[in-house]
Design a protein around this motif. Structure first.
Motif, mmCIF file in Angstrom:
data_model
loop_
_atom_site.group_PDB
_atom_site.id
_atom_site.type_symbol
_atom_site.label_atom_id
_atom_site.label_comp_id
_atom_site.label_asym_id
_atom_site.label_seq_id
_atom_site.Cartn_x
_atom_site.Cartn_y
_atom_site.Cartn_z
ATOM 1 N N SER A 128 1.091 -1.068 -0.276
ATOM 2 C CA SER A 128 -0.156 -0.041 0.253
ATOM 3 C C SER A 128 0.731 1.046 0.349
ATOM 4 C CB SER A 128 -0.614 0.198 1.054
ATOM 5 O OG SER A 128 -0.029 0.210 2.245
ATOM 6 N N GLY A 129 2.416 0.611 -0.305
ATOM 7 C CA GLY A 129 3.035 2.323 0.610
ATOM 8 C C GLY A 129 4.185 2.022 -0.644
ATOM 9 N N PRO A 144 5.297 3.358 -4.375
ATOM 10 C CA PRO A 144 5.025 3.813 -5.184
ATOM 11 C C PRO A 144 4.642 2.740 -6.415
ATOM 12 C CG PRO A 144 6.087 5.519 -4.106
ATOM 13 C CD PRO A 144 6.372 3.671 -3.795
ATOM 14 N N SER A 145 6.217 1.889 -6.660
ATOM 15 C CA SER A 145 5.736 0.745 -7.851
ATOM 16 C C SER A 145 4.774 -0.266 -7.642
ATOM 17 C CB SER A 145 7.296 0.286 -7.428
ATOM 18 O OG SER A 145 7.658 0.810 -8.403
ATOM 19 N N PHE A 175 3.153 -1.333 -10.597
ATOM 20 C CA PHE A 175 3.887 -2.344 -12.205
ATOM 21 C C PHE A 175 3.947 -4.004 -12.594
ATOM 22 C CE2 PHE A 175 5.831 2.232 -10.817
ATOM 23 C CZ PHE A 175 4.727 2.997 -12.002
ATOM 24 N N ASP A 176 3.631 -3.437 -14.011
ATOM 25 C CA ASP A 176 3.846 -5.478 -14.517
ATOM 26 C C ASP A 176 3.096 -6.172 -13.633
ATOM 27 O OD1 ASP A 176 5.594 -4.498 -16.729
ATOM 28 O OD2 ASP A 176 7.427 -5.465 -15.926
ATOM 29 N N ARG A 214 11.085 -7.963 -14.386
ATOM 30 C CA ARG A 214 11.810 -6.047 -14.693
ATOM 31 C C ARG A 214 11.433 -5.214 -13.324
ATOM 32 N NH1 ARG A 214 9.664 -3.079 -19.348
ATOM 33 N NH2 ARG A 214 7.492 -3.270 -18.436
ATOM 34 N N TRP A 257 13.895 -3.782 -10.762
ATOM 35 C CA TRP A 257 14.819 -2.192 -11.547
ATOM 36 C C TRP A 257 13.193 -1.531 -11.054
ATOM 37 C CZ3 TRP A 257 19.408 -2.750 -11.834
ATOM 38 C CH2 TRP A 257 19.933 -4.292 -12.047
ATOM 39 N N PHE A 258 12.567 -1.411 -11.048
ATOM 40 C CA PHE A 258 11.103 -1.262 -10.713
ATOM 41 C C PHE A 258 10.681 0.162 -8.695
ATOM 42 C CE2 PHE A 258 8.391 -2.594 -14.263
ATOM 43 C CZ PHE A 258 9.330 -2.317 -15.061
ATOM 44 N N CYS A 259 12.481 -0.916 -8.534
ATOM 45 C CA CYS A 259 12.384 -0.199 -6.848
ATOM 46 C C CYS A 259 13.346 0.614 -6.368
ATOM 47 C CB CYS A 259 12.974 -1.693 -6.026
ATOM 48 S SG CYS A 259 13.269 -1.659 -4.152
ATOM 49 N N SER A 260 13.532 1.664 -5.564
ATOM 50 C CA SER A 260 14.159 2.769 -5.971
ATOM 51 C C SER A 260 14.915 2.718 -4.227
ATOM 52 C CB SER A 260 13.981 3.946 -5.919
ATOM 53 O OG SER A 260 12.752 4.478 -4.597
ATOM 54 N N MET A 261 14.487 1.584 -4.400
ATOM 55 C CA MET A 261 15.242 1.212 -2.839
ATOM 56 C C MET A 261 14.970 1.867 -1.438
ATOM 57 S SD MET A 261 17.497 -1.501 -3.196
ATOM 58 C CE MET A 261 17.458 -2.610 -5.186
ATOM 59 N N CYS A 262 13.394 2.578 -1.714
ATOM 60 C CA CYS A 262 13.305 3.740 -0.657
ATOM 61 C C CYS A 262 13.293 2.842 0.372
ATOM 62 C CB CYS A 262 12.488 3.720 -1.056
ATOM 63 S SG CYS A 262 10.445 3.607 -1.026
ATOM 64 N N ARG A 286 9.891 1.844 2.320
ATOM 65 C CA ARG A 286 9.356 2.476 2.524
ATOM 66 C C ARG A 286 8.372 0.796 3.450
ATOM 67 N NH1 ARG A 286 3.702 4.739 2.455
ATOM 68 N NH2 ARG A 286 3.754 6.486 2.782
ATOM 69 N N ARG A 290 18.939 -8.275 -7.739
ATOM 70 C CA ARG A 290 19.096 -7.673 -8.577
ATOM 71 C C ARG A 290 20.768 -8.486 -9.626
ATOM 72 N NH1 ARG A 290 19.104 -1.135 -8.876
ATOM 73 N NH2 ARG A 290 16.283 -1.244 -8.536
#
Lengths: 138, 242
Positions: free
Chosen positions: B40-41, B43-44, B47-48, B71, B74-79, B81, B100
Motif C-alpha cells: 500500500s505504501g 509507489p511501484s 507495475f508489471d 523487470r 529495476w522499478f524499486c528505488s530502494m527507498c 518505505r 538484481r
C-alpha cells in the motif's frame, strides 16, 4: 532521512530553510520526513531506461508537491533534483527545483546571476550579487 | 482419504527462497502476515502486475522462474518505505538488491551498467568519465573567474588534495561537466563559515552507480577509494554531498 540520519536531520534542514525563507513561506508536503514517498529518481531508476514506470512512480511525488501549492521544491540530492525537475515538466506542474545551497546563498545576498540556473523568473532578479555579471543562456 | 500417508519423494531442490533466507528474521518467510502494508505504501505497486506482497508470496510459493523473469526489481528505488512499515521487519529492498545480482552483469540495464563501468575506468571514479586533470582544470577555472568577477570573494578557496583539511568534500560529476557554476554556492557557504575543506584529486566523484547495479565489488572499490584518500589526506570528516 528514512535510510540514514532519521527525522532529526530533516528537522535541521527545516530549521535552516525557514531561517532563509521565513516560517510562513515553508509548506511541508504530506506525508513528510520518514513517512514521505521517494520521488523515484534513486536506486538507478533515472538511468535504467524505464521512463514510463519512473514517471508513474513519481506521480505520487508530483501530486504531493502540487497539493502544497508551493512554487519551489528543495531537492536533497542530484537524483531527486533531476527526477523532480522532470516530473514538473512532464506533468505540467511548473514548480521549480533547487538545491538548498542556492536558497542559502540567495538569503545571504551572495548569489550571482550565474548561480541562478534553477531559479524561476520571480527570483532571478531578487537580491542579486554583482548584477553586472552577464549570463549567456545556452 | 488415502489408505496410507502420501509421502513426497526425493529431496527438495534448493530455490530462491533458500538463498534469501538468511535475510529474513529467523529465516522464516511465514512471518509475513500478508497484511499488505508494504504494497500500500510502495509507489511501484502495480507495475508489471507486481507489488511487494505479491513478490513475497511468489517467493514463498517457489515461483522462481516468474520472479527472475520480472523487470520489477529495476522499478524499486530502494527507498525502504516497505520495510519501515513491515510489522515483521522483513527487508524487502535487500532481497530486491540480491535479485538484481541474479541478472547476469552484462544484461543489467545499460544506462546503469555503463555509468558503473565508466566510473571504474578512471581514477576520479566519475560515471561521466571526467579525468582528475579535467576536474582540477574546471575547478580552478571557475574559481579564478569567481575571484575576479566577485572581488568580495577574492580569497575564495576550492582546494584539491589539501592535507589536514577538516572536511573532505566530494562532488557529483554533473556540476563540473554540465553546470560548473553550480559548484560555487557551496564553496561560498564553506568560505563564509570558515570551514577547512578540500576536494580530493582522485576519487572525488560522489555518484556510485555500481551500488544501483548491485555490483558489490565495484561499489566497494568506489567507497574504499574515497575512504583511502580521506585517510591519506588526514581529513577528519568525509562529507558526502550526494
Amino acid at each position: 532521512m528514512r535510510k540514514s540520519f532519521g527525522d532529526a536531520i530533516a528537522d535541521d534542514l527545516r530549521y535552516a530553510l525557514k531561517a532563509c525563507i521565513g516560517e510562513e513561506n515553508f509548506i511541508d508536503m504530506q506525508p513528510n520526513k520518514s513517512n514521505n514517498y521517494c520521488c523515484g529518481g534513486g536506486g538507478g531508476f533515472l538511468q535504467s531506461g524505464f521512463p514510463e514506470e519512473r514517471r508513474g512512480y513519481g506521480k505520487i511525488k508530483d501530486d504531493q508537491i502540487k497539493e502544497t501549492g508551493a512554487t519551489y521544491v528543495i531537492a536533497g540530492c542530484h537524483n531527486c533534483h533531476a527526477q523532480i525537475h522532470d516530473l514538473s515538466e512532464h506533468f505540467g506542474g511548473g514548480y521549480h527545483v533547487v538545491h538548498f545551497w542556492t536558497i542559502l546563498c540567495l538569503a545571504l545576498g551572495i548569489l550571482s546571476p550565474k548561480e541562478r540556473a534553477y531559479l524561476g523568473p520571480d527570483l532571478k532578479k531578487v537580491n542579486v550579487f554583482h548584477d553586472e555579471i552577464e549570463v549567456f543562456e545556452v | 482419504m488415502a489408505e496410507t500417508a502420501i509421502k513426497l519423494g526425493g529431496k527438495r531442490k534448493p530455490n530462491l527462497l533458500d538463498e534469501l533466507r538468511e535475510m529474513l528474521p529467523q529465516g522464516n518467510l511465514n512471518l509475513c502476515l500478508t497484511c499488505g502494508l508494504c504494497s500500500s505504501g510502495c509507489p511501484s505497486s502495480s507495475f508489471d502486475d507486481m507489488d511487494p506482497r505479491k513478490f513475497l508470496r511468489m517467493l514463498s510459493l517457489g515461483m522462481d522462474e516468474e520472479i527472475l523473469a520480472s523487470r520489477w526489481p529495476w522499478f524499486c528505488s530502494m527507498c525502504q518505505r516497505c520495510s519501515r512499515v513491515c510489522p515483521m521487519q522483513i527487508d524487502i529492498p535487500q532481497m530486491i538488491y540480491k535479485l538484481r545480482q541474479k541478472v547476469p552483469r552484462s544484461e543489467r540495464p545499460k544506462g546503469i551498467l555503463h555509468s558503473c563501468d565508466a566510473a571504474l575506468a578512471n581514477e576520479s571514479l566519475s560515471a561521466m568519465g571526467t579525468s582528475p586533470e579535467d576536474f582540477e582544470w574546471i575547478v580552478n577555472d571557475v574559481l579564478e573567474e569567481t575571484q575576479t568577477d566577485q572581488p568580495e570573494f577574492k580569497d575564495l578557496e576550492a582546494p584539491l588534495d589539501k592535507e589536514g583539511a577538516h572536511f573532505l568534500v566530494n562532488q557529483n560529476s554533473r556540476e563540473p561537466m554540465t553546470e560548473p557554476d553550480e559548484m560555487v554556492p557551496l564553496w561560498k557557504i564553506l568560505h563564509q563559515v570558515g570551514a577547512s575543506w578540500t576536494y580530493p584529486k582522485t576519487a572525488w566523484a560522489a555518484e556510485n552507480y555500481c551500488l544501483f547495479m548491485a555490483d558489490d565489488e565495484g561499489w566497494e572499490h568506489i567507497t574504499r577509494k574515497a575512504a583511502e584518500v580521506t585517510d591519506k589526506l588526514g581529513c577528519k570528516i568525509f562529507l558526502n554531498t550526494e
